[in-house]
Design a protein around this motif. Sequence first.
Motif, mmCIF file in Angstrom:
data_model
loop_
_atom_site.group_PDB
_atom_site.id
_atom_site.type_symbol
_atom_site.label_atom_id
_atom_site.label_comp_id
_atom_site.label_asym_id
_atom_site.label_seq_id
_atom_site.Cartn_x
_atom_site.Cartn_y
_atom_site.Cartn_z
ATOM 1 N N VAL A 1 -9.658 4.732 1.198
ATOM 2 C CA VAL A 1 -9.920 3.315 1.446
ATOM 3 C C VAL A 1 -10.478 2.589 0.227
ATOM 4 O O VAL A 1 -10.603 1.360 0.220
ATOM 5 C CB VAL A 1 -10.888 3.146 2.644
ATOM 6 N N SER A 2 -10.842 3.336 -0.813
ATOM 7 C CA SER A 2 -11.325 2.719 -2.045
ATOM 8 C C SER A 2 -11.007 3.657 -3.203
ATOM 9 O O SER A 2 -10.968 4.878 -3.030
ATOM 10 C CB SER A 2 -12.836 2.473 -1.967
ATOM 11 N N HIS A 3 -10.773 3.043 -4.364
ATOM 12 C CA HIS A 3 -10.494 3.848 -5.551
ATOM 13 C C HIS A 3 -11.669 3.863 -6.517
ATOM 14 O O HIS A 3 -11.950 4.876 -7.151
ATOM 15 C CB HIS A 3 -9.245 3.325 -6.265
ATOM 16 N N ARG A 4 -12.355 2.755 -6.658
ATOM 17 C CA ARG A 4 -13.540 2.681 -7.524
ATOM 18 C C ARG A 4 -14.678 2.044 -6.733
ATOM 19 O O ARG A 4 -14.728 0.828 -6.626
ATOM 20 C CB ARG A 4 -13.222 1.866 -8.789
ATOM 21 N N PRO A 5 -15.567 2.862 -6.165
ATOM 22 C CA PRO A 5 -15.623 4.324 -6.229
ATOM 23 C C PRO A 5 -14.582 4.954 -5.310
ATOM 24 O O PRO A 5 -14.067 4.290 -4.399
ATOM 25 C CB PRO A 5 -17.042 4.630 -5.743
ATOM 26 N N PRO A 6 -14.284 6.245 -5.525
ATOM 27 C CA PRO A 6 -13.306 6.920 -4.673
ATOM 28 C C PRO A 6 -13.901 7.256 -3.304
ATOM 29 O O PRO A 6 -14.763 8.116 -3.182
ATOM 30 C CB PRO A 6 -12.985 8.204 -5.457
ATOM 31 N N VAL A 7 -13.456 6.535 -2.269
ATOM 32 C CA VAL A 7 -14.001 6.710 -0.920
ATOM 33 C C VAL A 7 -12.879 7.110 0.031
ATOM 34 O O VAL A 7 -11.825 6.464 0.068
ATOM 35 C CB VAL A 7 -14.679 5.420 -0.419
ATOM 36 N N SER A 8 -13.123 8.176 0.787
ATOM 37 C CA SER A 8 -12.161 8.664 1.776
ATOM 38 C C SER A 8 -12.754 8.521 3.167
ATOM 39 O O SER A 8 -13.917 8.865 3.398
ATOM 40 C CB SER A 8 -11.837 10.149 1.524
ATOM 41 N N ILE B 1 -6.839 -4.206 1.484
ATOM 42 C CA ILE B 1 -7.220 -4.086 2.890
ATOM 43 C C ILE B 1 -6.709 -2.746 3.414
ATOM 44 O O ILE B 1 -5.496 -2.525 3.475
ATOM 45 C CB ILE B 1 -6.622 -5.222 3.746
ATOM 46 N N PRO B 2 -7.606 -1.806 3.788
ATOM 47 C CA PRO B 2 -7.149 -0.527 4.344
ATOM 48 C C PRO B 2 -6.322 -0.743 5.609
ATOM 49 O O PRO B 2 -6.494 -1.740 6.327
ATOM 50 C CB PRO B 2 -8.459 0.221 4.655
ATOM 51 N N LYS B 3 -5.453 0.201 5.881
ATOM 52 C CA LYS B 3 -4.546 0.077 7.023
ATOM 53 C C LYS B 3 -5.172 0.554 8.325
ATOM 54 O O LYS B 3 -4.888 0.031 9.398
ATOM 55 C CB LYS B 3 -3.270 0.879 6.738
ATOM 56 N N HIS B 4 -6.041 1.587 8.252
ATOM 57 C CA HIS B 4 -6.556 2.216 9.464
ATOM 58 C C HIS B 4 -8.058 2.040 9.675
ATOM 59 O O HIS B 4 -8.583 2.458 10.702
ATOM 60 C CB HIS B 4 -6.237 3.715 9.443
ATOM 61 N N PHE B 5 -8.758 1.456 8.704
ATOM 62 C CA PHE B 5 -10.208 1.322 8.793
ATOM 63 C C PHE B 5 -10.642 -0.068 8.352
ATOM 64 O O PHE B 5 -10.001 -0.695 7.515
ATOM 65 C CB PHE B 5 -10.915 2.356 7.903
ATOM 66 N N LEU C 1 -5.100 4.972 -3.978
ATOM 67 C CA LEU C 1 -5.497 3.993 -2.978
ATOM 68 C C LEU C 1 -4.391 3.822 -1.932
ATOM 69 O O LEU C 1 -3.222 3.644 -2.267
ATOM 70 C CB LEU C 1 -5.776 2.659 -3.663
ATOM 71 N N GLY C 2 -4.770 3.890 -0.657
ATOM 72 C CA GLY C 2 -3.811 3.740 0.429
ATOM 73 C C GLY C 2 -3.182 5.028 0.882
ATOM 74 O O GLY C 2 -2.448 5.050 1.879
ATOM 75 N N GLU C 3 -3.445 6.120 0.183
ATOM 76 C CA GLU C 3 -2.924 7.430 0.581
ATOM 77 C C GLU C 3 -3.499 7.815 1.946
ATOM 78 O O GLU C 3 -4.662 7.528 2.252
ATOM 79 C CB GLU C 3 -3.320 8.460 -0.470
ATOM 80 N N THR C 4 -2.695 8.467 2.781
ATOM 81 C CA THR C 4 -3.136 8.879 4.110
ATOM 82 C C THR C 4 -2.815 10.349 4.338
ATOM 83 O O THR C 4 -2.002 10.943 3.619
ATOM 84 C CB THR C 4 -2.463 8.046 5.215
ATOM 85 N N SER D 1 0.830 -1.202 0.000
ATOM 86 C CA SER D 1 0.000 0.000 0.000
ATOM 87 C C SER D 1 0.862 1.247 0.000
ATOM 88 O O SER D 1 0.557 2.229 -0.674
ATOM 89 C CB SER D 1 -0.922 0.007 1.234
ATOM 90 N N GLU D 2 1.949 1.233 0.733
ATOM 91 C CA GLU D 2 2.810 2.413 0.764
ATOM 92 C C GLU D 2 3.554 2.571 -0.555
ATOM 93 O O GLU D 2 3.819 3.680 -1.014
ATOM 94 C CB GLU D 2 3.785 2.309 1.937
ATOM 95 N N GLU D 3 3.862 1.443 -1.215
ATOM 96 C CA GLU D 3 4.501 1.521 -2.526
ATOM 97 C C GLU D 3 3.577 2.233 -3.507
ATOM 98 O O GLU D 3 4.008 3.078 -4.294
ATOM 99 C CB GLU D 3 4.832 0.116 -3.038
ATOM 100 N N ALA D 4 2.291 1.899 -3.440
ATOM 101 C CA ALA D 4 1.317 2.542 -4.331
ATOM 102 C C ALA D 4 1.223 4.019 -4.023
ATOM 103 O O ALA D 4 1.174 4.864 -4.920
ATOM 104 C CB ALA D 4 -0.048 1.884 -4.168
ATOM 105 N N ALA D 5 1.189 4.366 -2.747
ATOM 106 C CA ALA D 5 0.982 5.755 -2.365
ATOM 107 C C ALA D 5 2.183 6.625 -2.633
ATOM 108 O O ALA D 5 2.050 7.828 -2.861
ATOM 109 C CB ALA D 5 0.623 5.822 -0.877
ATOM 110 N N THR D 6 3.378 6.043 -2.608
ATOM 111 C CA THR D 6 4.578 6.856 -2.734
ATOM 112 C C THR D 6 5.145 6.877 -4.141
ATOM 113 O O THR D 6 6.253 7.362 -4.359
ATOM 114 C CB THR D 6 5.675 6.346 -1.775
#
Length: 393
Positions: free
Chosen positions: A145-152, A361-365, A127-130, A7-12
Motif C-alpha cells: 500500500v506504500s512504497h516510501r516507506p515500504p508498507v504491506s 489509492i490502494p485497491k483493497h485498503f 506499489l500496488g502488488e497483491t 496500479s496493475e500496470e505498475a505491478a505487472t
Amino acid sequence: MVDSVTSEEAATAGAGAATAVLTAPLSLDGGLAAELQPANLVQRVLSLFGNVRPGSDLSHLQLPATFNLPKSQLQLYGEGVYCIGEDYLRRCANGKDSLERFAAVVGWSISTTRPPIFGLAPYNPVLGETHHVSSGSLHVLLEQVSHRPPVSALHATDDSCDVELVWCQNPVPKFHGTSVEATVEGKRHVKLLKFSENYDIDCPNLLIRLLPSPSVEWSGTVSIVCKDSGLEAQVCYYRSHTFLGLSGDPRCVKGKIFHSASQETICEIHGHWDRTVSLKDAQTGNVSVLYDARSAIADLKTPVVRNQEGLSPSESAVVWSEVSDAILTKDWERSREAKRRVEDTARRLDKERSDKGEVWIPKHFSLSQDKHGHWEYWPLQKSVPPAPIIVPP
C-alpha cells in the motif's frame, strides 16, 4: 487519484502473460532457500556493505538478483499465515475460556516465525502488488500500500471459525557496522469475532550478524495484549550463552502471560521456536506444550494455482514470475534484466504520478498516517473471498 488499471500496470511490469511462479515456503529444514545459497556467499554479502555507513536505512537498497529468494516479501508475510502444518489459528477460536484462547494466540504468533536464511532476501514489493491465497477455509489477501516507506497490508478471514487478521507492516532495516537489524513497525491484530476479543501483537526483529561469525536470527521482545480479557504476554526472542559467556543457541524464547492490571504472572513461557515451547502454570507448576515447530512448520506444502483465469495481473507470483524462473534455473543475466524491467517501470510510473500531482489509492485498503507518523488502516471489504491460488490439502 490513480485508478486500478494504472496500479496493475505498475505491478505487472515485465511479467508478460499472467503466469505464476510459486516456490516452496521457508520451513524448518530451510527448503529451497538453503539449496540456492552459493559457496562464496559470505564474501559476497560482506562486499555489499563496503560503502554503506553505519546507521544507514537500507529500506530501499536494491539487491542484485543473485541475492534474492525467488519470491516477494508479500509472499513471505503471507506464508507465515497460510503455510502451516497444524492449524494453530483455529485453536485460538476453539479455546474454552479467555486464558486458553490467549495462550493459543501466543502459540499462533510463534508459528509465524520462520527460519531466516543468511545472505538471501525476498524482492521488495512494487506499489500496488497483491498476493491472494486460500488454505482450506482461510483466505489471505495482501497489498503493497506504500512504497516510501515500504508498507504491506494484510487481511485474512476464515469461513468457519470467526477469525479475522488485519495488519500493516513496515520493515526498517539499518546497518550497524558489523550487523544489520530490521525492525518491523506496525502491529498484527487478531480478532476472535464470536468472543469479541481483539489481540494486538508486535513482531520480533531480524538480526543479521556479519562479523565475527555470519548468522541471522530473530531477536527482541514481542508484546501481546488483549484489553477485552485483561491479559497480556511478553515473549523474548534471544540467543542463549554458554559457560564463560560464549554464544549458544540463537533460537530461544522465554516469557510470561500475566494480568494487565495486577501484573501477576499466570503462566511462564520457555523453549525454542524451532523445536518446542512450553507453558508452565505459575500456581500449579503443570507444564504443557504451547507450540511444536515440527508439527507447525516442517514439510510445508507449496501453493498451487487453482484458477488460472482468476489470477490478478498484480499478483506477486505473476509480477516476479520471469525473475523467479530465471533464479530457479540460475540464469543470472536473464534474472537481472527481468528484475530491472519491473523496478524501472515502477519508478517511471511513480514519477509520472508525481509529475501529474496524483495520489496513490490502494485497491483493497484505506489508510492514513496520524500526527506521530503511525499508519492507520482498514480493509475495504468485510471478508476476503476465495483465492485463485490455494495450499493443497
